[in-house]
Design a protein around this motif. Structure first.
Motif, short mmCIF file in Angstrom:
data_model
loop_
_atom_site.label_atom_id
_atom_site.label_comp_id
_atom_site.label_asym_id
_atom_site.label_seq_id
_atom_site.Cartn_x
_atom_site.Cartn_y
_atom_site.Cartn_z
N ASP A 1 0.83 -1.21 0.00
CA ASP A 1 0.00 0.00 0.00
C ASP A 1 0.86 1.26 0.00
N LEU A 2 1.82 1.30 -0.94
CA LEU A 2 2.69 2.46 -1.12
C LEU A 2 2.44 3.05 -2.49
N GLY A 3 2.46 4.38 -2.58
CA GLY A 3 2.24 5.02 -3.86
C GLY A 3 3.20 6.16 -4.11
N LYS A 4 3.57 6.36 -5.38
CA LYS A 4 4.34 7.52 -5.82
C LYS A 4 3.56 8.13 -6.99
N LEU A 5 3.21 9.40 -6.85
CA LEU A 5 2.26 10.00 -7.77
C LEU A 5 2.84 11.26 -8.41
#
Length: 605
Positions: free
Chosen positions: A220-224
Motif C-alpha cells: 500500500d505504497l504510492g508515488k504520484l
C-alpha cells in the motif's frame, strides 16, 4: 478393398513419421485415438480424434479433436484444449489454433491462462511465443495472490511477468483497495502497478487521483506525479509529486503543495509537506503559508520557513519557526516563532515580537493574542515585559510613544479598541488643537496609561494614578529627548499584505526551485520509469524526478486479428466448434477524465 488397406498403411506411416521428426518447425503428434484423411471434406489436413497429444518446441497440446495441416505446420484444436509451455504457462479453452512456423497461438471460448502467480480468464486470447507475449481485446479477469484485475484489453509479457492493461482497468486488492485506470502496467511478482492517464486509488479511508503514478499493491505504497491529490477524510493533499504510505498513515508532497482542511476552514501551501494521519500532524516547509478563514472578511495568514500543525479538530496547535510572520485584517506581526492553540485561543509571539495595528507598532519580550474559542474573533492581547507602543505622528515627523512593564489590550470587531500600559509607564505625545495646529510635546510618567484607538490610530492617551507630565514647546525639547529609552521603530519591516509576507530570500529560492521543476516537467507527460522497488522488490526511496521514463510496448496492436489465423470456413469446422464464442460479460464503464471524491468532501463546512 486393397486400395483402402494401402491407404491405411500410408496414413499409419505418415502418423508415425510425425511423432519422430526432430525438425524444430514441425509439430509432433504423439498420440491420437484415431486419424483420418478426407480431401473432399477437409483438403490437405489430417483429422485427429480422441485423447490427442501434440508437441512443438517444448510446448505440449492436448484436446478431444484436431485438424493438422502438415504442409503449413498448422493445428486446430477442439474441445477440452489444454496447452502447457515449459510448466510456466498453462492454457485451457474450448478451441485453439497454433502455427508452428511463426509460433502464434489463438484460443477462444472459456479461455483460462495460468502462470505460477496469476490466473487469467477471458473469451479470446492470442499468444506470440517468439516474444512470449499474450494479448487480448475482450473483457478479462486476472486473479493474482488475492488481487483481482479486470480490463477490456491487455497484454501479458511472460519474460517480465508483467501485465499491461488498456481500457476500463480495475484492480481490487486483497485488502479492499480499488485501483482504476485506462492504462495500467502490473508486475505480478512484487504486485506493483503503474498507471498512466486519469486514474484513481480508493480505500475505505482514502481517495487518490493521479495521471501518472506507481502503486505497490502489497505494501500500500504510492508515488504520484501529474495532477495528483489525496483525500484524507476531509483533508485534501495536492502536489506535483506525492509519496503515499497507507499502512503508516503517512504522505509527503513536493512542488506546488496545497492542503485543504475543510473542517478547520484552512488552506496550507508550500513546496514540501508531510502528513501523519494517525497523529493528526502536518509539517510544511519551503515557502509555507497557512490561510485560515475564521469568518467572512476575517482571514488569518501565517508564514514561516517551518510550520507544524498537530492535534484533532478544535484542539489544533500551530507552530511557526525561524522567523514567523502573521497577517490578519489590519493587523500584522513577526517574531522568531509563533505558536497558536485552538483549544485555548492563545497565540504566542516569541523572540523579538512586534505587532502592527494600523499605524501603531507594539513590541515587548513576549506577546500573547487571545481569541474567543467559539467565534474565533480577536478578544484581547498581552505584551509582557518592556511593552512599547510607537505611532508616527500623522502631521509632523515625530513619534507618539507609550512604554511600561506590561500592556493589556482589548479588541472590538477584530480591531484594537484600547490598551492599558501598567507599571513604570512613560509617554511622549504630540499635541494638536481642534484646528490641527501644533501645541507642544507632552512628556510624562505615571503608574498607568490608558490609550484608545479610532480607525486604527491613537485617539486619546490618559494618564491614571500619580501622573506627572510637562508640555514642551517644540523648541524646548531636544531631539534626543523626544524618544523614550528602548525606542526602536521597525516600520520598514511592516507586513502590509501577502505581497511582502515572504522575505526576498525565500522568493529567490522559490524561483530557483520552480525553474528546476520546469526543467523536469516533461517527465510528467511520460509513463513513470520502473522503480527500484520493482526491480529489486525492496524500497529505495529514490527521487521520482531523477529517473528516466520507462518504455511502453506499442509494437503489437492488441486489436489486430490473430496472425495467420485460418478462417473457420467449412461446415465440418463450424459443427466441431459448436459456436464456442459466448456473450461477453458485462464490462465496467470507462474511467472518466477525473473521477472525483464525494461532493460532500469538496465543500468547506
Amino acid at each position: 478393398m486393397r486400395a483402402i488397406h494401402i491407404s491405411f498403411i500410408l496414413l499409419l506411416f505418415t502418423f508415425i513419421s510425425f511423432s519422430q521428426t526432430p525438425n524444430k518447425n514441425k509439430i509432433i503428434i504423439h498420440h491420437a485415438d484415431r486419424s483420418d484423411i478426407n480431401e473432399e471434406l477437409l483438403p490437405n489436413a489430417v483429422i485427429l480424434t480422441g485423447n490427442i497429444l501434440a508437441e512443438h518446441d517444448g510446448m505440449t497440446m492436448r484436446c478431444n479433436k484436431a485438424y493438422y495441416f502438415k504442409n503449413e505446420e498448422y493445428l486446430k484444436l477442439f474441445g477440452n484444449v489444454h496447452i502447457v509451455q515449459q510448466d510456466t504457462l498453462i492454457m485451457d479453452s474450448k478451441y485453439a489454433e497454433y502455427n508452428a512456423i511463426n509460433g502464434f497461438a489463438y484460443a477462444q471460448g472459456d479461455v483460462e491462462l495460468r502462470s505460477p502467480d496469476s490466473t487469467l480468464v477471458t473469451d479470446t486470447l492470442k499468444f506470440d511465443r517468439g516474444q512470449n507475449l499474450v494479448y487480448y481485446d475482450s473483457y478479462a479477469k486476472i486473479t493474482n495472490k488475492g488481487n483481482v484485475l479486470e480490463s477490456n484489453k491487455g497484454k501479458y509479457f511472460s519474460n517480465e511477468k508483467k501485465f499491461q492493461f488498456f481500457n476500463a482497468v480495475k484492480i481490487t486488492t486483497e485488502k479492499g483497495t480499488i485501483v482504476k485506470s485506462n492504462h495500467l502496467d502490473y508486475y505480478e511478482v512484487p504486485e506493483h502497478a503503474y498507471v498512466f492517464g486519469p486514474s484513481t486509488i480508493t480505500s475505505e479511508e482514502d481517495f487518490i487521483y493521479t495521471e501518472n503514478g506507481f502503486y505497490d499493491v502489497q505494501q500500500d505504497l504510492g508515488k504520484l506525479l501529474k495532477n495528483s491529490y489525496i483525500w484524507y477524510d476531509k483533508r485534501k493533499l495536492e502536489a506535483d509529486s506525492i509519496y503515499y504510505a497507507k499502512l503508516q498513515d503517512f504522505a509527503s508532497a513536493s512542488y506546488n503543495v496545497r492542503i485543504t482542511d475543510t473542517v478547520n476552514r484552512a488552506v496550507i501551501t508550500s513546496h514540501y509537506a508531510e502528513m501523519h494521519k494517525a497523529k493528526d500532524s502536518i509539517f510544511v516547509t519551503k515557502k509555507p503559508l497557512v490561510k485560515k478563514e475564521n469568518e467572512p472578511k476575517d482571514t488569518l495568514y501565517l508564514h514561516a520557513p517551518i510550520i507544524t500543525l498537530t492535534g484533532k479538530e478544535k484542539q489544533r496547535v500551530i507552530k511557526a519557526y525561524q522567523g514567523a510572520r502573521i497577517l490578519r485584517d489590519s493587523m500584522s506581526g513577526k517574531a522568531d516563532s509563533i505558536h497558536t492553540s485552538e483549544l485555548t485561543g492563545i497565540t504566542k509571539m516569541i523572540g523579538k515580537p512586534v505587532l502592527w495595528n494600523g499605524e501603531s507598532q507594539l513590541s515587548g519580550k513576549l506577546i500573547h493574542l487571545l481569541s474567543n474559542v467559539e467565534t474565533q474573533k480577536m478578544d484581547s492581547l498581552k505584551v509582557l515585559e518592556d511593552a512599547f507602543v510607537i505611532e508616527r505622528d500623522t502631521i509632523g515627523d515625530g513619534f507618539n510613544q507609550v512604554k511600561g512593564v506590561n500592556l493589556y489590550g482589548k479588541f472590538q470587531d477584530n480591531k484594537l479598541n484600547e490598551i492599558d500600559v501598567i507599571k513604570n509607564a512613560e509617554i511622549v505625545y504630540y499635541m494638536y488643537n481642534e484646528k490641527n495646529e501644533f501645541v507642544g510635546i507632552d512628556k510624562g510618567i505615571c503608574s498607568h496609561i490608558n490609550v484608545t484607538f479610532e480607525e486604527n490610530k491613537i485617539a486619546t492617551a490618559s494618564r491614571i494614578v500619580a501622573p506627572t507630565s510637562t508640555l514642551y514647546p517644540d523648541d524646548f525639547l531636544p531631539t534626543n529627548a523626544r524618544k523614550l529609552r528602548g525606542f526602536l521603530y521597525r516600520g520598514d519591516e511592516k507586513i502590509t499584505g501577502l505581497q511582502n509576507i515572504y522575505s526576498q530570500e525565500e522568493l529567490d529560492k522559490e524561483k530557483l526551485l520552480l525553474e528546476e521543476l520546469k526543467s523536469k516537467k516533461h517527465i510528467y507527460d511520460l509513463p513513470m520509469a520502473i522503480q527500484a522497488e520493482t526491480l529489486e522488490a525492496e524500497s529505495t526511496g529514490e527521487n521520482l524526478l531523477d529517473r528516466s521514463p520507462r518504455k511502453t510496448d506499442s509494437s503489437t496492436n492488441v486489436s489486430s486479428p490473430s496472425p495467420t489465423s485460418k478462417a473457420i470456413n467449412t461446415k465440418k469446422e463450424e459443427k466441431d466448434l459448436n459456436k464456442f464464442s459466448e456473450q461477453k460479460k458485462e464490462q465496467p464503464k470507462m474511467l472518466k477524465k477525473e473521477e472525483k471524491a464525494p461532493e460532500k468532501m469538496l465543500k468547506l463546512k
